[in-house]
Scaffold this motif. Structure first.
Motif, PDB file in Angstrom:
ATOM      1  N   LYS A  51       0.933  -0.735   0.060  1.00  0.00           N
ATOM      2  CA  LYS A  51      -0.215  -0.244  -0.447  1.00  0.00           C
ATOM      3  C   LYS A  51       0.825   1.219  -0.227  1.00  0.00           C
ATOM      4  N   ILE A  52       2.141   1.330   0.374  1.00  0.00           N
ATOM      5  CA  ILE A  52       3.037   2.414   0.011  1.00  0.00           C
ATOM      6  C   ILE A  52       3.541   2.984  -1.505  1.00  0.00           C
ATOM      7  N   LEU A  53       3.483   3.982  -1.379  1.00  0.00           N
ATOM      8  CA  LEU A  53       4.060   4.683  -2.758  1.00  0.00           C
ATOM      9  C   LEU A  53       5.080   4.912  -3.256  1.00  0.00           C
ATOM     10  N   ASP A  54       5.169   4.297  -4.494  1.00  0.00           N
ATOM     11  CA  ASP A  54       6.624   4.164  -5.206  1.00  0.00           C
ATOM     12  C   ASP A  54       7.239   5.480  -5.161  1.00  0.00           C
ATOM     13  N   LYS A  55       7.569   6.090  -4.673  1.00  0.00           N
ATOM     14  CA  LYS A  55       8.140   7.567  -5.067  1.00  0.00           C
ATOM     15  C   LYS A  55       9.128   6.834  -3.590  1.00  0.00           C
ATOM     16  N   ALA A  56      10.219   7.819  -3.479  1.00  0.00           N
ATOM     17  CA  ALA A  56      11.590   7.612  -2.700  1.00  0.00           C
ATOM     18  C   ALA A  56      12.384   9.318  -2.865  1.00  0.00           C
ATOM     19  N   SER A 112      11.866   7.832  -9.356  1.00  0.00           N
ATOM     20  CA  SER A 112      10.274   7.489  -8.694  1.00  0.00           C
ATOM     21  C   SER A 112       9.876   8.067  -8.982  1.00  0.00           C
ATOM     22  N   ALA A 113      10.653   9.556  -8.853  1.00  0.00           N
ATOM     23  CA  ALA A 113       9.544  10.790  -8.647  1.00  0.00           C
ATOM     24  C   ALA A 113       8.499  11.200  -9.448  1.00  0.00           C
ATOM     25  N   LYS A 114       9.065  10.583 -10.699  1.00  0.00           N
ATOM     26  CA  LYS A 114       7.917  10.725 -12.199  1.00  0.00           C
ATOM     27  C   LYS A 114       6.932  10.001 -11.879  1.00  0.00           C
ATOM     28  N   LYS A 115       6.388   9.906 -10.641  1.00  0.00           N
ATOM     29  CA  LYS A 115       5.445   8.777 -11.149  1.00  0.00           C
ATOM     30  C   LYS A 115       3.790   8.972 -12.241  1.00  0.00           C
ATOM     31  N   ASP A 116       3.415  10.428 -12.136  1.00  0.00           N
ATOM     32  CA  ASP A 116       2.656  10.346 -13.251  1.00  0.00           C
ATOM     33  C   ASP A 116       2.511   9.809 -14.249  1.00  0.00           C
TER      34      ASP A 116
END
Length: 636
Positions: free
Chosen positions: A419-424, A457-461
């Motif tokens: 359930k944790i978002l994959d942005k580090a 990873s920050a470029k999720k969208d």
């Protein structure tokens, strides 16, 4: 062992030694002892019979007291009431450690003391012997003197003021998560502590006071900077536990008007090592030591014992080493995981590389988890069993340990990790270490790639959009899944060795550039406990490097044997992982680094030809002398 002070209240009989000593001991929360209780029975009988003691009588008594004082130094300290009339008696009593004896002379005239003695009942000392005591008394030239013609309360207050016994040994500035944990650690090691936190109306109110109120053993809380500094023993030791950056410079500027030559400031945050170099130089002009102190271990480490990496002047470290080594974690030999790293900003640089290695190790485990979870279709509980089995085969580490805990954590009926978002995020030290490597020309493959993966990873969208456009999926057979799984353990270990080797090569190269003389074995040793990257591998590296500080990690025979048997597993996992569509950036970086590192012939000859073609940058030749450069007209 930390030795504790002993306070000796002395003077002629009747001066109030026992009364003052008892009250002072209660104020200091340490035991009180009366020297009269240690007289041999023969001395007591002699004085009761009205005879004065001579030096022969006092010799065994002083020896008994000296042994007791040594024990008190090694225990909680003490207050001792003792006549100690002659200088030679006092020299005997302080013979174990004169620096930790505080002399308090109760000074009164003959008539006042005589009137007191005449009022005493049931004491073996006869008032007729007072004259002989005044004859023997050699007034002190050191310690403090207190007039006895005043109240007990006034006398004890004056003693504490003159002794500075109310002042704290250490000051801690900043009560965030790490600051609070470190403060508790300091207090648990029996150091007196003052704490400071800023006061911001409706935002940070009474932080220091509220923190102190929560504790059984309390620090002295302050939100006034001057009072905080004045509460400290001189020379002062102030540990800053605040965010890196310009705020450090501002705090140092605010502290300076209240500091004196010989004081020491320790920056326990993750400051950039070049900022630490600059600050150390500026403060040295003021006669103030500045230490950049790398601290690793997170909240739990700060509380129970972190790994500590202090850099700065040797004098500054020696001033603070007593408390730094006491609060640090201990290695397997019970030695503090704290050691003088070197001059200037070396402590913060070593911490920066620690964090770089940490980035690589975290990403390695994340990649293997991702491969197992989403491509080999293992449940978190199954992955936990795999990782736990690795821990039993000399591959244990703190990061592997916490990863197994994470994999078992559930929320409701599902696993929390799912359930944790994959942005580090990354706080700067990873980027700093990569930039430093670029400037010093040190290959930094795994660590830099770990930083880049966090950025990506920050470029999720955008990643979601690209995933929908490309729809890149490749299946894998059950047989291939099973075979790939068998290779993972040794692939992980090989990549971990490479990641560590890269970090230690960076330490070695930068040490040469700044002339820091870093002891790589000692750095590895203090990383064997308390810190985030503690592991079985680090224990092995500390031993290997103890015999040779100059050889690269990958060239040690024991490591060569391991890599020879493991590298094929790493390249197999990388190639097959990529074929099934699983990104393995740090595993890939590790394998590419190793294959290039072990290649007598790389592709750089083509690079040099290209550079010469478009920029006339010249090149060297294998059939000519080293250092001789050539240029070619490539079109003709």
């Amino acid at each position: 062992m930390i030795l504790k002070p002993v306070y000796i209240v002395f003077g002629v009989s009747g001066s109030g030694k026992t009364t003052i000593g008892n009250v002072l001991a209660k104020e200091l929360d340490i035991p009180f002892f009366d020297a009269d209780d240690f007289h041999p029975q023969s001395n007591i009988q002699k004085m009761s019979d009205g005879y004065s003691l001579d030096d022969n009588d006092r010799t065994p008594w002083l020896s008994i007291l000296t042994d007791q004082i040594k024990n008190w130094h090694q225990d909680k300290g003490a207050v001792l009431a003792c006549s100690a009339l002659k200088i030679k008696y006092r020299e005997k009593l302080e013979s174990f450690n004169s620096d930790l004896i505080h002399w308090i002379f109760l000074d009164g005239d003959y008539d006042l003391i005589l009137s007191r003695l005449k009022e005493r009942k049931g004491h073996f000392f006869q008032s007729e012997l007072l004259t002989s005591q005044f004859d023997v008394l050699e007034k002190p030239t050191k310690g403090i003197s207190i007039k006895v013609n005043q109240s007990t309360t006034h006398m004890v207050t004056e003693i504490k003021s003159k002794l500075n016994v109310q002042k704290s040994q250490i000051g801690l500035f900043g009560l965030g998560v790490m600051g609070k944990s470190l403060a508790k650690n300091i207090l648990s090691n029996n150091f007196s502590l003052s704490v400071y936190n800023r006061h911001i109306k409706e935002k940070e109110v009474d932080v220091a006071k509220n923190f102190a109120d929560e504790l059984t053993v309390k620090p002295k809380p302050f939100d006034d900077l001057q009072l905080f500094v004045e509460s400290l023993q001189q020379p002062r030791i102030i540990m800053l536990m605040i965010s890196a950056g310009p705020v450090i410079d501002q705090v140092v500027k605010d502290l300076l008007p209240f500091l004196n030559t010989g004081d020491c400031i320790l920056d326990g945050g993750n400051s950039h090592y070049k900022d630490t170099i600059r600050r150390e130089k500026l403060l040295s002009i003021e006669g103030i030591s500045f230490l950049g102190v790398g601290i690793s271990g997170g909240e739990e480490g700060a509380l129970k014992g972190p790994s500590i990496m202090p850099g700065g002047t040797r004098k500054g470290y020696e001033q603070c080493s007593n408390f730094l080594e006491a609060i640090a974690a201990k290695d397997k030999g019970n030695k503090a995981c704290c050691s003088y790293i070197g001059s200037e900003g070396s402590g913060h640089f070593v911490k920066m590389i620690h964090n770089g290695i940490e980035y690589g190790e975290m990403q390695l485990l994340a990649e293997i988890y991702h491969l197992l979870r989403h491509y080999l279709e293992k449940k978190p509980s199954e992955i936990e069993k795999i990782f736990t089995s690795w821990r039993t085969r000399n591959k244990d580490s703190y990061l592997l340990e916490i990863t197994t805990d994470i994999l078992l954590k559930k929320e409701g009926s599902g696993y929390l990790i799912d359930k944790i978002l994959d942005k580090a995020d990354q706080k700067g030290t990873g980027s700093w270490s990569s930039i430093s490597a670029l400037k010093t020309g040190v290959p930094f493959s795994t660590i830099s790639e770990a930083v880049m993966v966090r950025f990506l990873s920050a470029k999720k969208d955008e990643r979601i959009k690209a995933s929908n456009i490309y729809n890149y999926e490749i299946s894998i057979s059950s047989e291939n899944k099973a075979f790939l799984l068998k290779q993972l353990e040794e692939a992980y270990y090989a990549a971990s060795i490479i990641n560590h080797a890269i970090g230690f090569d960076s330490l070695k190269q930068t040490s040469l550039e700044y002339d820091w003389n870093l002891n790589l074995s000692e750095i590895a040793r203090i990383w064997t406990n308390g810190c985030i990257i503690r592991s079985d591998l680090m224990e092995k590296m500390a031993v290997l490097l103890s015999n040779d500080n100059d050889t690269s990690v990958l060239l040690f025979p024991e490591i060569v044997d391991t890599m020879n048997s493991h590298i094929s597993k790493l390249t197999f996992v990388v190639s097959n992982g990529l074929q099934i569509g699983c990104a393995l950036p740090v595993l890939s970086a590790a394998s590419n680094y190793f294959l290039n590192y072990t290649s007598a012939q790389m592709s750089a000859n083509m690079i040099q030809a290209q550079r010469d073609y478009f920029g006339a940058h010249k090149y060297q030749r294998i059939d000519k002398k080293e250092g001789e450069y050539f240029h070619t007209d490539w079109k003709n």
